[in-house]
Design a protein around this motif. Sequence first.
Motif, PDB file in Angstrom:
ATOM      1  N   GLU A  49     -20.235 -12.897 -23.039  1.00 27.28           N
ATOM      2  CA  GLU A  49     -19.397 -12.329 -24.083  1.00 27.28           C
ATOM      3  C   GLU A  49     -19.725 -10.866 -24.363  1.00 27.28           C
ATOM      4  O   GLU A  49     -18.832 -10.035 -24.527  1.00 27.28           O
ATOM      5  N   GLY A  50     -20.992 -10.517 -24.423  1.00 28.17           N
ATOM      6  CA  GLY A  50     -21.385  -9.139 -24.718  1.00 28.17           C
ATOM      7  C   GLY A  50     -20.931  -8.181 -23.648  1.00 28.17           C
ATOM      8  O   GLY A  50     -20.359  -7.120 -23.942  1.00 28.17           O
ATOM      9  N   LEU A  51     -21.163  -8.541 -22.392  1.00 30.38           N
ATOM     10  CA  LEU A  51     -20.721  -7.686 -21.297  1.00 30.38           C
ATOM     11  C   LEU A  51     -19.205  -7.634 -21.231  1.00 30.38           C
ATOM     12  O   LEU A  51     -18.621  -6.595 -20.929  1.00 30.38           O
ATOM     13  N   GLY A  52     -18.557  -8.734 -21.524  1.00 28.86           N
ATOM     14  CA  GLY A  52     -17.093  -8.742 -21.572  1.00 28.86           C
ATOM     15  C   GLY A  52     -16.572  -7.769 -22.614  1.00 28.86           C
ATOM     16  O   GLY A  52     -15.606  -7.037 -22.372  1.00 28.86           O
ATOM     17  N   ARG A  53     -17.220  -7.736 -23.786  1.00 28.80           N
ATOM     18  CA  ARG A  53     -16.840  -6.780 -24.826  1.00 28.80           C
ATOM     19  C   ARG A  53     -17.041  -5.347 -24.338  1.00 28.80           C
ATOM     20  O   ARG A  53     -16.217  -4.476 -24.589  1.00 28.80           O
ATOM     21  N   ASP A  54     -18.173  -5.090 -23.655  1.00 35.67           N
ATOM     22  CA  ASP A  54     -18.445  -3.749 -23.129  1.00 35.67           C
ATOM     23  C   ASP A  54     -17.357  -3.313 -22.158  1.00 35.67           C
ATOM     24  O   ASP A  54     -16.856  -2.186 -22.221  1.00 35.67           O
ATOM     25  N   ILE A  55     -16.986  -4.201 -21.246  1.00 30.79           N
ATOM     26  CA  ILE A  55     -15.970  -3.866 -20.246  1.00 30.79           C
ATOM     27  C   ILE A  55     -14.614  -3.659 -20.920  1.00 30.79           C
ATOM     28  O   ILE A  55     -13.900  -2.697 -20.619  1.00 30.79           O
ATOM     29  N   ARG A  56     -14.243  -4.538 -21.856  1.00 32.56           N
ATOM     30  CA  ARG A  56     -12.969  -4.365 -22.575  1.00 32.56           C
ATOM     31  C   ARG A  56     -12.950  -3.050 -23.338  1.00 32.56           C
ATOM     32  O   ARG A  56     -11.930  -2.344 -23.381  1.00 32.56           O
ATOM     33  N   ALA A  57     -14.071  -2.690 -23.948  1.00 35.98           N
ATOM     34  CA  ALA A  57     -14.138  -1.429 -24.698  1.00 35.98           C
ATOM     35  C   ALA A  57     -13.942  -0.233 -23.772  1.00 35.98           C
ATOM     36  O   ALA A  57     -13.230   0.709 -24.114  1.00 35.98           O
ATOM     37  N   THR A  58     -14.561  -0.278 -22.584  1.00 37.00           N
ATOM     38  CA  THR A  58     -14.396   0.844 -21.667  1.00 37.00           C
ATOM     39  C   THR A  58     -12.997   0.877 -21.079  1.00 37.00           C
ATOM     40  O   THR A  58     -12.454   1.953 -20.841  1.00 37.00           O
ATOM     41  N   VAL A  59     -12.363  -0.289 -20.878  1.00 40.81           N
ATOM     42  CA  VAL A  59     -10.975  -0.315 -20.412  1.00 40.81           C
ATOM     43  C   VAL A  59     -10.081   0.334 -21.465  1.00 40.81           C
ATOM     44  O   VAL A  59      -9.183   1.120 -21.137  1.00 40.81           O
ATOM     45  N   SER A  60     -10.317   0.037 -22.726  1.00 37.83           N
ATOM     46  CA  SER A  60      -9.464   0.595 -23.779  1.00 37.83           C
ATOM     47  C   SER A  60      -9.629   2.102 -23.915  1.00 37.83           C
ATOM     48  O   SER A  60      -8.725   2.779 -24.409  1.00 37.83           O
ATOM     49  N   ARG A  61     -10.759   2.650 -23.447  1.00 43.40           N
ATOM     50  CA  ARG A  61     -10.983   4.099 -23.493  1.00 43.40           C
ATOM     51  C   ARG A  61     -10.590   4.797 -22.197  1.00 43.40           C
ATOM     52  O   ARG A  61     -10.660   6.019 -22.114  1.00 43.40           O
ATOM     53  N   ALA A  62     -10.176   4.048 -21.187  1.00 40.38           N
ATOM     54  CA  ALA A  62      -9.848   4.649 -19.885  1.00 40.38           C
ATOM     55  C   ALA A  62      -8.699   5.637 -20.045  1.00 40.38           C
ATOM     56  O   ALA A  62      -7.716   5.362 -20.722  1.00 40.38           O
ATOM     57  N   SER A  63      -8.849   6.783 -19.418  1.00 44.49           N
ATOM     58  CA  SER A  63      -7.832   7.816 -19.502  1.00 44.49           C
ATOM     59  C   SER A  63      -7.753   8.522 -18.154  1.00 44.49           C
ATOM     60  O   SER A  63      -8.746   9.091 -17.695  1.00 44.49           O
ATOM     61  N   PHE A  64      -6.594   8.445 -17.514  1.00 47.95           N
ATOM     62  CA  PHE A  64      -6.400   9.111 -16.230  1.00 47.95           C
ATOM     63  C   PHE A  64      -4.918   9.188 -15.925  1.00 47.95           C
ATOM     64  O   PHE A  64      -4.113   8.479 -16.498  1.00 47.95           O
ATOM     65  N   ASN A  65      -4.564  10.108 -15.047  1.00 52.60           N
ATOM     66  CA  ASN A  65      -3.184  10.219 -14.570  1.00 52.60           C
ATOM     67  C   ASN A  65      -3.030   9.258 -13.410  1.00 52.60           C
ATOM     68  O   ASN A  65      -3.517   9.512 -12.324  1.00 52.60           O
ATOM     69  N   GLY A  66      -2.367   8.144 -13.661  1.00 52.27           N
ATOM     70  CA  GLY A  66      -2.228   7.108 -12.655  1.00 52.27           C
ATOM     71  C   GLY A  66      -1.010   7.310 -11.772  1.00 52.27           C
ATOM     72  O   GLY A  66      -0.253   8.268 -11.932  1.00 52.27           O
ATOM     73  N   ALA A  67      -0.843   6.387 -10.845  1.00 55.16           N
ATOM     74  CA  ALA A  67       0.314   6.434  -9.947  1.00 55.16           C
ATOM     75  C   ALA A  67       1.589   6.053 -10.685  1.00 55.16           C
ATOM     76  O   ALA A  67       2.669   6.507 -10.343  1.00 55.16           O
ATOM     77  N   SER A  68       1.471   5.209 -11.724  1.00 56.51           N
ATOM     78  CA  SER A  68       2.662   4.779 -12.455  1.00 56.51           C
ATOM     79  C   SER A  68       2.929   5.662 -13.680  1.00 56.51           C
ATOM     80  O   SER A  68       4.052   6.098 -13.893  1.00 56.51           O
ATOM     81  N   VAL A  69       1.911   5.908 -14.465  1.00 57.05           N
ATOM     82  CA  VAL A  69       2.023   6.728 -15.674  1.00 57.05           C
ATOM     83  C   VAL A  69       0.661   7.336 -15.982  1.00 57.05           C
ATOM     84  O   VAL A  69      -0.336   6.986 -15.365  1.00 57.05           O
ATOM     85  N   SER A  70       0.607   8.199 -16.969  1.00 61.02           N
ATOM     86  CA  SER A  70      -0.681   8.676 -17.462  1.00 61.02           C
ATOM     87  C   SER A  70      -1.234   7.617 -18.403  1.00 61.02           C
ATOM     88  O   SER A  70      -0.524   7.122 -19.281  1.00 61.02           O
TER      89      SER A  70
END
Length: 95
Positions: free
Chosen positions: A72-93
């Motif tokens: 659960e703790g690592l899952g929270r860490d990964i979800r938190a970093t996914v929510s902060r992900a920022s990049f110009n992707g192939a589909s959208v920014s």
Amino acid sequence: MCLSQTRAEYYARYEAAVQVSGSQYVPEHTLIYDSVWTLALALNSTLTDQDPASNSTCDSGLPLENFTYSSEGLGRDIRATVSRASFNGASVSHS
């Protein structure tokens, strides 16, 4: 595609790969590509957010290598970093 490529460059490479390989065109290819990048960036961020002295993540206290689907703790860490992900992707920014 690396993150420094433009969307147009990615599309051109994808179209060329489909033609050369004879593969079927997949309309969702940009979403798939962006999903993989999002996960890669999240895992990388989780690793770089680790405290080098304790070899643990900031929030969960466990190294990423100990991840299981019931972590659960690592899952929270990964979800938190996914929510902060920022990049110009192939589909959208993504931000």
